[in-house]
Design a protein around this motif. Structure first.
Motif, PDB file in Angstrom:
ATOM      1  N   ARG A   5      69.251  17.142  25.967  1.00 40.72           N
ATOM      2  CA  ARG A   5      69.954  16.428  24.568  1.00 40.72           C
ATOM      3  C   ARG A   5      71.184  17.008  24.176  1.00 40.72           C
ATOM      4  O   ARG A   5      71.007  18.252  24.198  1.00 40.72           O
ATOM      5  CB  ARG A   5      68.974  15.883  23.667  1.00 40.72           C
ATOM      6  CG  ARG A   5      67.957  14.883  23.906  1.00 40.72           C
ATOM      7  CD  ARG A   5      67.036  14.378  22.759  1.00 40.72           C
ATOM      8  NE  ARG A   5      65.990  13.382  23.117  1.00 40.72           N
ATOM      9  CZ  ARG A   5      66.341  12.145  22.901  1.00 40.72           C
ATOM     10  NH1 ARG A   5      67.680  11.659  22.485  1.00 40.72           N
ATOM     11  NH2 ARG A   5      65.553  11.197  23.365  1.00 40.72           N
ATOM     12  N   GLN A   6      72.098  16.287  23.674  1.00 38.68           N
ATOM     13  CA  GLN A   6      73.043  16.859  22.854  1.00 38.68           C
ATOM     14  C   GLN A   6      73.194  15.865  21.752  1.00 38.68           C
ATOM     15  O   GLN A   6      72.587  14.749  21.618  1.00 38.68           O
ATOM     16  CB  GLN A   6      74.489  17.081  23.508  1.00 38.68           C
ATOM     17  CG  GLN A   6      74.466  18.110  24.491  1.00 38.68           C
ATOM     18  CD  GLN A   6      75.751  18.103  25.198  1.00 38.68           C
ATOM     19  OE1 GLN A   6      76.815  17.041  25.083  1.00 38.68           O
ATOM     20  NE2 GLN A   6      76.044  19.258  26.007  1.00 38.68           N
ATOM     21  N   PRO A   7      74.091  16.207  20.429  1.00 39.77           N
ATOM     22  CA  PRO A   7      74.052  15.356  19.297  1.00 39.77           C
ATOM     23  C   PRO A   7      74.293  13.820  19.515  1.00 39.77           C
ATOM     24  O   PRO A   7      75.423  13.618  20.366  1.00 39.77           O
ATOM     25  CB  PRO A   7      75.153  15.927  18.430  1.00 39.77           C
ATOM     26  CG  PRO A   7      74.992  17.279  18.799  1.00 39.77           C
ATOM     27  CD  PRO A   7      74.712  17.437  20.272  1.00 39.77           C
ATOM     28  N   GLY A   8      73.502  13.034  19.502  1.00 42.72           N
ATOM     29  CA  GLY A   8      73.620  11.581  19.761  1.00 42.72           C
ATOM     30  C   GLY A   8      73.560  11.041  20.967  1.00 42.72           C
ATOM     31  O   GLY A   8      73.671  10.002  21.368  1.00 42.72           O
ATOM     32  N   VAL A   9      73.309  11.859  22.052  1.00 43.25           N
ATOM     33  CA  VAL A   9      73.302  11.482  23.490  1.00 43.25           C
ATOM     34  C   VAL A   9      72.188  11.987  24.239  1.00 43.25           C
ATOM     35  O   VAL A   9      71.738  13.180  24.153  1.00 43.25           O
ATOM     36  CB  VAL A   9      74.648  11.596  24.243  1.00 43.25           C
ATOM     37  CG1 VAL A   9      75.814  10.672  23.792  1.00 43.25           C
ATOM     38  CG2 VAL A   9      75.010  13.116  24.100  1.00 43.25           C
ATOM     39  N   VAL A  10      71.896  11.512  25.495  1.00 44.23           N
ATOM     40  CA  VAL A  10      70.859  12.322  26.438  1.00 44.23           C
ATOM     41  C   VAL A  10      71.450  12.247  27.581  1.00 44.23           C
ATOM     42  O   VAL A  10      72.314  11.457  28.105  1.00 44.23           O
ATOM     43  CB  VAL A  10      69.614  11.218  26.771  1.00 44.23           C
ATOM     44  CG1 VAL A  10      68.727  11.841  27.681  1.00 44.23           C
ATOM     45  CG2 VAL A  10      68.933  10.968  25.138  1.00 44.23           C
ATOM     46  N   LEU A  11      71.463  13.498  28.363  1.00 47.45           N
ATOM     47  CA  LEU A  11      72.224  13.826  29.400  1.00 47.45           C
ATOM     48  C   LEU A  11      71.392  14.067  30.596  1.00 47.45           C
ATOM     49  O   LEU A  11      70.139  14.551  30.279  1.00 47.45           O
ATOM     50  CB  LEU A  11      73.048  14.969  29.200  1.00 47.45           C
ATOM     51  CG  LEU A  11      73.869  14.797  28.047  1.00 47.45           C
ATOM     52  CD1 LEU A  11      73.629  15.716  26.760  1.00 47.45           C
ATOM     53  CD2 LEU A  11      75.473  15.384  28.484  1.00 47.45           C
TER      54      LEU A  11
END
Length: 432
Positions: A5-11
């Protein structure tokens, strides 16, 4: 697959395999890397796919932190694949180290002939079928990524749901000479505009070039900074804040040392960070090949055509009293002499420049009956891609809608936050 994860998103990191030569699918294989990005709140939703093709050639997909720039708009409704095109980023990278394993320059050149837009699009089609189960997907192509998207429309439109192009509508039939013959006057206009904004930089640029002409200057990594290499800092002028970047770079060039002046370490490091091809060598090696088609060699077009514009010669400027003109997105034989990342590839680059059997990249007849929704941002007086060439191509592609704007430079899709992609989405959906 690795998910994080990063802020606001899933990678999700995705690794896929494609053949080096799509006409020989059982032969040598390449690994492709793509970073899947989805909004955190929609990570498990069924969403349409959008693949992003970066500019270049030779650049891996941009590394975002969270939902920056256009990505914030895209993840509102797409599952995004930030694809490192073959040979870039984490996709079986090609550079002086890996290419040395190929042996002779002839073997290296033959290998790199498989790294143009035609192969990139065939990679995309293999990846699409694996990720979408065969459903069409959307493409966002920035700069050279737009060239790839135009090839996609010419050869595999059945794989496309919709196409967004930013600063990347190519000439369909122009030789590399035509590209650079149109480019040098644009570059001159950008330099003149820079000097109008920052008149003090006229003296600074001439002073630095004169110093380099008199003193052999080798940057910390072994890069030889010649007057011609210094001129190529003009590549900054194609971006929205590039003029300001160039100004701040020039203002700290010299330090007083003893009874004279020397180029500061800070200036040399900044120049090296802008000019070195260590992180993207294919940009230099393959640059003119993106215009190669029609049975004639590119033949170092930027270098040959530059002779038609003597005002760009630094020696001429220094002998007289005219401002030094910077250059832009042009690759020259001397790049392979001054840059240690390119020196081992000089013969390889010569062979690619002499190659005559480049296959056609675009099919005007097929584009004329296009049924895929397409929208393109065309930046007025774009330093990298000629506006007239782009608009001629836009008129060839059936149904393509253009947004011509002078609000942004070539990097508008990044500099404009969500606005540019949002406008193109509205255009393809006939909402504006």
């Amino acid at each position: 697959m690795t998910r994080y994860r990063q802020p606001g998103v899933v990678l999700t990191d995705r690794l896929l395999t494609v053949p080096l030569d799509h006409s020989a699918p059982g032969g040598e294989q390449l690994e492709l890397y793509g970073r899947e990005v989805v909004a955190g709140a929609r990570a498990d939703d069924e969403l349409p796919w959008l693949v992003y093709l970066e500019g270049g050639p030779g650049h891996g997909a941009r590394r975002f932190a969270g939902a920056q720039a256009w990505l914030g708009r895209a993840v509102q409704e797409y599952r995004v694949l930030l694809l490192d095109q073959r040979g870039t980023g984490r996709s079986t990278p090609q550079n002086r180290q890996t290419l040395a394993e190929r042996g002779t320059p002839e073997a290296q050149a033959a290998h790199l002939a498989h790294f143009r837009a035609d192969s990139i699009v065939r990679d995309c089609e293999m990846v699409r079928r694996q990720l979408t189960g065969g459903a069409p997907w959307s493409v966002l192509g920035q700069s050279f990524g737009g060239f790839c998207a135009t090839h996609y429309l010419s050869t595999a439109p059945e794989g496309l749901r919709e196409v967004f192009i930013t600063g990347g509508l190519p000439s369909l039939d122009g030789h590399a000479d035509d590209v650079y013959r149109a480019a040098y006057p644009r570059i001159r206009r950008k330099v003149e505009a820079h000097y109008t904004r920052y008149p003090q930089d006229v003296h600074r640029a001439r002073r630095i070039a004169a110093h380099l002409a008199e003193h052999r200057t080798v940057l910390p990594n072994g890069y030889t900074l010649t007057p011609e290499a210094f001129q190529s800092l003009g590549i900054l002028l194609g971006g929205g804040d590039g003029s300001h970047q160039l100004h701040y770079l020039l203002e700290n060039a010299f330090l007083r040392v003893g009874g004279g002046h020397e180029l500061s370490d800070a200036f040399q490091e900044a120049v090296l960070g802008t000019l070195s091809f260590a992180g993207h060598p294919l940009y230099a090696v393959l640059h003119e090949s993106i215009y190669g088609q029609g049975g004639s060699p590119t033949g170092w077009a930027a270098e040959r055509v530059r002779a038609e514009f003597p005002e760009f010669d630094p020696a001429t400027a220094l002998e007289g009293d005219t401002p030094l003109l910077f250059t832009g997105e042009t690759i020259h034989p001397w790049h392979f002499e001054v840059d240690p990342a390119l020196r081992p590839l000089r013969e390889t680059a010569e062979l690619l420049a002499a190659r005559t059997d480049w296959s056609p990249l675009y099919d005007p007849a097929r584009l004329a009956v296009n049924e895929v929704p397409v929208a393109a941002a065309v930046y007025h007086d774009d330093m990298y891609v000629d506006t007239d060439h782009s608009l001629r191509t836009a008129r060839t592609v059936r149904g393509l809608r253009t947004w011509v704007t002078d609000e942004y430079e070539h990097d508008g899709v990044r500099a404009g936050g969500r606005r540019v992609l949002d406008r193109l989405i509205s255009l393809v959906r006939d909402e504006v």
